[in-house]
Structures are given as structure tokens and as C-alpha cells.
Design a protein around this motif. Structure first.
Motif, PDB file in Angstrom:
ATOM      1  N   MET A  46       0.842  -1.195   0.000  1.00 41.46           N
ATOM      2  CA  MET A  46       0.000   0.000   0.000  1.00 41.46           C
ATOM      3  C   MET A  46       0.876   1.244   0.000  1.00 41.46           C
ATOM      4  O   MET A  46       1.828   1.338   0.774  1.00 41.46           O
ATOM      5  CB  MET A  46      -0.910   0.015   1.227  1.00 41.46           C
ATOM      6  CG  MET A  46      -1.847   1.219   1.282  1.00 41.46           C
ATOM      7  SD  MET A  46      -2.950   1.168   2.707  1.00 41.46           S
ATOM      8  CE  MET A  46      -1.784   1.358   4.055  1.00 41.46           C
ATOM      9  N   GLU A  47       0.559   2.183  -0.896  1.00 40.84           N
ATOM     10  CA  GLU A  47       1.239   3.474  -0.929  1.00 40.84           C
ATOM     11  C   GLU A  47       0.576   4.366   0.124  1.00 40.84           C
ATOM     12  O   GLU A  47      -0.510   4.905  -0.097  1.00 40.84           O
ATOM     13  CB  GLU A  47       1.139   4.094  -2.313  1.00 40.84           C
ATOM     14  CG  GLU A  47       1.885   5.399  -2.463  1.00 40.84           C
ATOM     15  CD  GLU A  47       3.394   5.225  -2.407  1.00 40.84           C
ATOM     16  OE1 GLU A  47       4.059   6.170  -1.956  1.00 40.84           O
ATOM     17  OE2 GLU A  47       3.882   4.145  -2.789  1.00 40.84           O
ATOM     18  N   THR A  48       1.237   4.512   1.270  1.00 42.92           N
ATOM     19  CA  THR A  48       0.612   5.167   2.419  1.00 42.92           C
ATOM     20  C   THR A  48       0.204   6.599   2.118  1.00 42.92           C
ATOM     21  O   THR A  48      -0.897   7.037   2.461  1.00 42.92           O
ATOM     22  CB  THR A  48       1.572   5.145   3.618  1.00 42.92           C
ATOM     23  OG1 THR A  48       1.939   3.784   3.899  1.00 42.92           O
ATOM     24  CG2 THR A  48       0.909   5.761   4.841  1.00 42.92           C
ATOM     25  N   ARG A  49       1.077   7.340   1.452  1.00 47.68           N
ATOM     26  CA  ARG A  49       0.790   8.765   1.260  1.00 47.68           C
ATOM     27  C   ARG A  49      -0.423   8.988   0.362  1.00 47.68           C
ATOM     28  O   ARG A  49      -1.169   9.950   0.547  1.00 47.68           O
ATOM     29  CB  ARG A  49       2.001   9.501   0.705  1.00 47.68           C
ATOM     30  CG  ARG A  49       2.405   9.110  -0.702  1.00 47.68           C
ATOM     31  CD  ARG A  49       3.666   9.811  -1.142  1.00 47.68           C
ATOM     32  NE  ARG A  49       3.871   9.630  -2.577  1.00 47.68           N
ATOM     33  CZ  ARG A  49       4.156  10.617  -3.411  1.00 47.68           C
ATOM     34  NH1 ARG A  49       4.250  11.851  -2.954  1.00 47.68           N
ATOM     35  NH2 ARG A  49       4.344  10.390  -4.684  1.00 47.68           N
ATOM     36  N   THR A  50      -0.663   8.115  -0.629  1.00 48.29           N
ATOM     37  CA  THR A  50      -1.841   8.281  -1.482  1.00 48.29           C
ATOM     38  C   THR A  50      -3.125   8.004  -0.710  1.00 48.29           C
ATOM     39  O   THR A  50      -4.126   8.711  -0.878  1.00 48.29           O
ATOM     40  CB  THR A  50      -1.761   7.354  -2.703  1.00 48.29           C
ATOM     41  OG1 THR A  50      -1.704   5.984  -2.270  1.00 48.29           O
ATOM     42  CG2 THR A  50      -0.540   7.657  -3.543  1.00 48.29           C
ATOM     43  N   VAL A  51      -3.092   6.990   0.137  1.00 49.68           N
ATOM     44  CA  VAL A  51      -4.274   6.667   0.941  1.00 49.68           C
ATOM     45  C   VAL A  51      -4.552   7.785   1.944  1.00 49.68           C
ATOM     46  O   VAL A  51      -5.713   8.184   2.142  1.00 49.68           O
ATOM     47  CB  VAL A  51      -4.071   5.322   1.662  1.00 49.68           C
ATOM     48  CG1 VAL A  51      -5.222   5.048   2.628  1.00 49.68           C
ATOM     49  CG2 VAL A  51      -3.953   4.190   0.651  1.00 49.68           C
ATOM     50  N   VAL A  52      -3.503   8.304   2.570  1.00 55.53           N
ATOM     51  CA  VAL A  52      -3.674   9.412   3.519  1.00 55.53           C
ATOM     52  C   VAL A  52      -4.219  10.638   2.803  1.00 55.53           C
ATOM     53  O   VAL A  52      -5.081  11.358   3.331  1.00 55.53           O
ATOM     54  CB  VAL A  52      -2.340   9.724   4.221  1.00 55.53           C
ATOM     55  CG1 VAL A  52      -2.454  10.992   5.054  1.00 55.53           C
ATOM     56  CG2 VAL A  52      -1.931   8.558   5.107  1.00 55.53           C
ATOM     57  N   ALA A  53      -3.744  10.892   1.576  1.00 60.02           N
ATOM     58  CA  ALA A  53      -4.226  12.042   0.814  1.00 60.02           C
ATOM     59  C   ALA A  53      -5.709  11.906   0.508  1.00 60.02           C
ATOM     60  O   ALA A  53      -6.477  12.884   0.616  1.00 60.02           O
ATOM     61  CB  ALA A  53      -3.429  12.183  -0.481  1.00 60.02           C
ATOM     62  N   GLU A  54      -6.149  10.710   0.120  1.00 57.65           N
ATOM     63  CA  GLU A  54      -7.572  10.498  -0.160  1.00 57.65           C
ATOM     64  C   GLU A  54      -8.411  10.623   1.109  1.00 57.65           C
ATOM     65  O   GLU A  54      -9.521  11.157   1.077  1.00 57.65           O
ATOM     66  CB  GLU A  54      -7.783   9.121  -0.802  1.00 57.65           C
ATOM     67  CG  GLU A  54      -7.303   9.023  -2.226  1.00 57.65           C
ATOM     68  CD  GLU A  54      -8.064   9.945  -3.156  1.00 57.65           C
ATOM     69  OE1 GLU A  54      -9.305   9.854  -3.202  1.00 57.65           O
ATOM     70  OE2 GLU A  54      -7.415  10.770  -3.832  1.00 57.65           O
ATOM     71  N   PHE A  55      -7.879  10.133   2.216  1.00 62.36           N
ATOM     72  CA  PHE A  55      -8.576  10.231   3.503  1.00 62.36           C
ATOM     73  C   PHE A  55      -8.752  11.699   3.920  1.00 62.36           C
ATOM     74  O   PHE A  55      -9.870  12.152   4.211  1.00 62.36           O
ATOM     75  CB  PHE A  55      -7.796   9.466   4.570  1.00 62.36           C
ATOM     76  CG  PHE A  55      -8.223   9.763   5.982  1.00 62.36           C
ATOM     77  CD1 PHE A  55      -9.356   9.170   6.518  1.00 62.36           C
ATOM     78  CD2 PHE A  55      -7.501  10.646   6.774  1.00 62.36           C
ATOM     79  CE1 PHE A  55      -9.764   9.448   7.813  1.00 62.36           C
ATOM     80  CE2 PHE A  55      -7.892  10.931   8.067  1.00 62.36           C
ATOM     81  CZ  PHE A  55      -9.030  10.327   8.590  1.00 62.36           C
ATOM     82  N   ILE A  56      -7.659  12.455   3.912  1.00 62.71           N
ATOM     83  CA  ILE A  56      -7.727  13.856   4.334  1.00 62.71           C
ATOM     84  C   ILE A  56      -8.564  14.674   3.349  1.00 62.71           C
ATOM     85  O   ILE A  56      -9.373  15.520   3.747  1.00 62.71           O
ATOM     86  CB  ILE A  56      -6.312  14.450   4.456  1.00 62.71           C
ATOM     87  CG1 ILE A  56      -5.531  13.734   5.557  1.00 62.71           C
ATOM     88  CG2 ILE A  56      -6.380  15.949   4.750  1.00 62.71           C
ATOM     89  CD1 ILE A  56      -4.085  14.190   5.672  1.00 62.71           C
TER      90      ILE A  56
END
Length: 266
Positions: free
Chosen positions: A1-11
């Protein structure tokens, strides 16, 4: 999992719900449908400039579905995006709920920026009309997104037409269904509204996804080249045109043979 992309979608999704739906819940009586629509559009543009280079700033499960069907991401990435978007919508709605509870006499039960049809529609639109409206409005947003982007990221001026399409969809959709166009945007507020908002939630999840599928199908016919066409064009590029429309080598494009020399050839 690409953490920063998931965090970006979450935020990004949390911010869209907080400020977009917040404009409806906290300021709807003052800015009306036009102001709410612009708030959604401007918020999306701002978030896209912040996260477009990181995740593409889908912040919408219908957009992610369209991008998946366009074969720009794989199914695993799409599932990660969907989870981040729905969780982000819940968190954004929770923060908005806490803010709304601080406003005296502000009613949240049964409403809270949720979508609806029938008696919950501003114009009394039935389920069939609401479904059709959400499909078409989501089609506009996803089709514009797929058209102005060529990869996963959202860069340059690309966020502007996407934000304008989102504002236009809200401007038309708010009087009809309070404008979902985004399953996550509908999911978060409905949890805190409860009652009929939860009972009608299915439509505002299914219809936008159908609109996303429709946009991906139409985009394939209108913008994607047939398989192998790019390779053929690269292997046989068109002749380079010289002055006055002549081809290199002294031939006019329309003649197919040696040109007749005129005074300018002397």
C-alpha cells in the motif's frame, strides 16, 4: 500500500465533507444554492491543488471507479482509495457534527446535509427522478475528470474544469436531491442524520457509481484511440509541411506529384 496516497484520499475526502457539506449545514440559509455549489467547487479545486500530485485527488468513489475502468489504476489501489474515502467522509462528518452542536437551535437530526428524494427532496422529486439525476450529474463530473487528465495525477490547470463541473453539478442537483454526486459525501452525513437519511442512502451510493461507469464507457469511445493506432502513427508520421503548405520535396499535399513552378520558384 502506498501510504501517502491513501492518507491524501482520507484527508481530502474529510475536508470536502467538512467544508462542502459544512457550507450547507452551517451557512445554507445565508448563501443559498449558488453559494453552496461554489463552496463545493472551490473546495475541490483547492484540495486538488494540494493532493492532485499525490493521489490524483479522486476523493469520490465514483471517480475512482471511472479511473479504474479506464485502466489507470489497479483494483487493489481502487479498494484502498474507497476505504480511505469512506473513512475520511465519516471523520469529516463527525468533526462537522461537533461544530454544528455548538450552534444554538441548529437542527441536525434527520437532515445534517444529507441527500434525499420524495418528501426529503426540496422539489419533491421521486426515487426514479432522483436516480436519473444523480447518474447524469455524476456522469458530468467523472467524464470531465477522465477527459482533462491523462494519468493518475491531477496537475496544472486540470483541477479548475473538474471543480467547475462539480460546482455545476451541485447547482443543478441541490434543488433536486441536495446533490450527492459522491457516495462518500452522502455516507458520512447520513450516519449522523439517521432516520430516513439512512433509509434512502442506497440510491446515493448506487446512482453515482452507475454514473461513473457510464462516464468511463463514453470516454472510451470518444477519447481513447483504437489499439495499435498510436504505434502506427509513430511508425508512419505525416510528412512535414514546408512554406505555403508544400510538402518537403516540392509536392503539394493535394496534388500528389511534382508541383508546377510559379513565379515565386524562380
Amino acid at each position: 500500500m502506498e501510504t501517502r496516497t491513501v492518507v491524501a484520499e482520507f484527508i481530502g475526502t474529510a475536508m470536502l465533507v467538512l467544508f462542502g457539506v459544512g457550507s450547507l449545514v452551517l451557512a445554507g440559509d445565508y448563501i443559498n444554492a449558488l453559494g453552496i455549489s461554489l463552496a463545493f467547487g472551490f473546495t475541490l479545486i483547492a484540495i486538488a491543488y494540494a493532493f492532485g500530485r499525490v493521489s490524483g485527488c479522486h476523493i469520490n468513489p465514483a471517480v475512482t471507479l471511472g479511473v479504474l475502468l479506464a485502466k489507470r489504476i489497479d483494483i487493489r489501489t481502487a479498494v484502498e482509495y474507497w476505504i480511505a474515502q469512506f473513512v475520511g467522509a465519516i471523520v469529516g462528518a463527525a468533526v462537522l457534527f461537533l461544530v454544528a452542536k455548538q450552534v444554538p437551535r441548529l437542527q441536525t437530526a434527520g437532515a445534517f446535509g444529507s441527500n434525499g428524494y420524495g418528501v426529503r427532496s426540496p422539489v419533491g422529486l421521486g426515487a426514479g427522478g432522483a436516480f436519473l439525476a444523480e447518474v447524469l450529474l455524476t456522469f458530468l463530473l467523472v467524464f470531465v475528470f477522465l477527459t482533462v487528465t491523462r494519468s493518475v495525477v491531477l496537475v496544472g490547470v486540470e483541477p479548475v474544469p473538474v471543480g467547475l463541473a462539480y460546482a455545476a453539478a451541485n447547482l443543478v442537483g441541490i434543488p433536486l436531491t441536495w446533490a450527492s454526486v459522491n457516495p462518500a459525501r452522502s455516507f458520512g452525513p447520513a450516519i449522523f442524520a439517521g432516520g430516513d437519511a439512512l433509509g434512502q442512502l442506497w440510491l446515493f451510493i448506487v446512482a453515482p457509481l452507475v454514473g461513473g461507469v457510464l462516464a468511463a464507457v463514453v470516454h472510451r469511445f470518444t477519447h481513447l484511440r483504437p489499439e495499435g493506432q498510436v504505434e502506427r502513427e509513430q511508425a508512419h508520421p505525416p510528412p512535414e509541411a514546408g512554406p505555403w503548405g508544400r510538402l518537403r520535396g516540392g509536392h503539394r499535399p493535394e496534388a500528389g506529384g511534382p508541383e508546377t513552378k510559379g513565379p515565386e520558384a524562380a
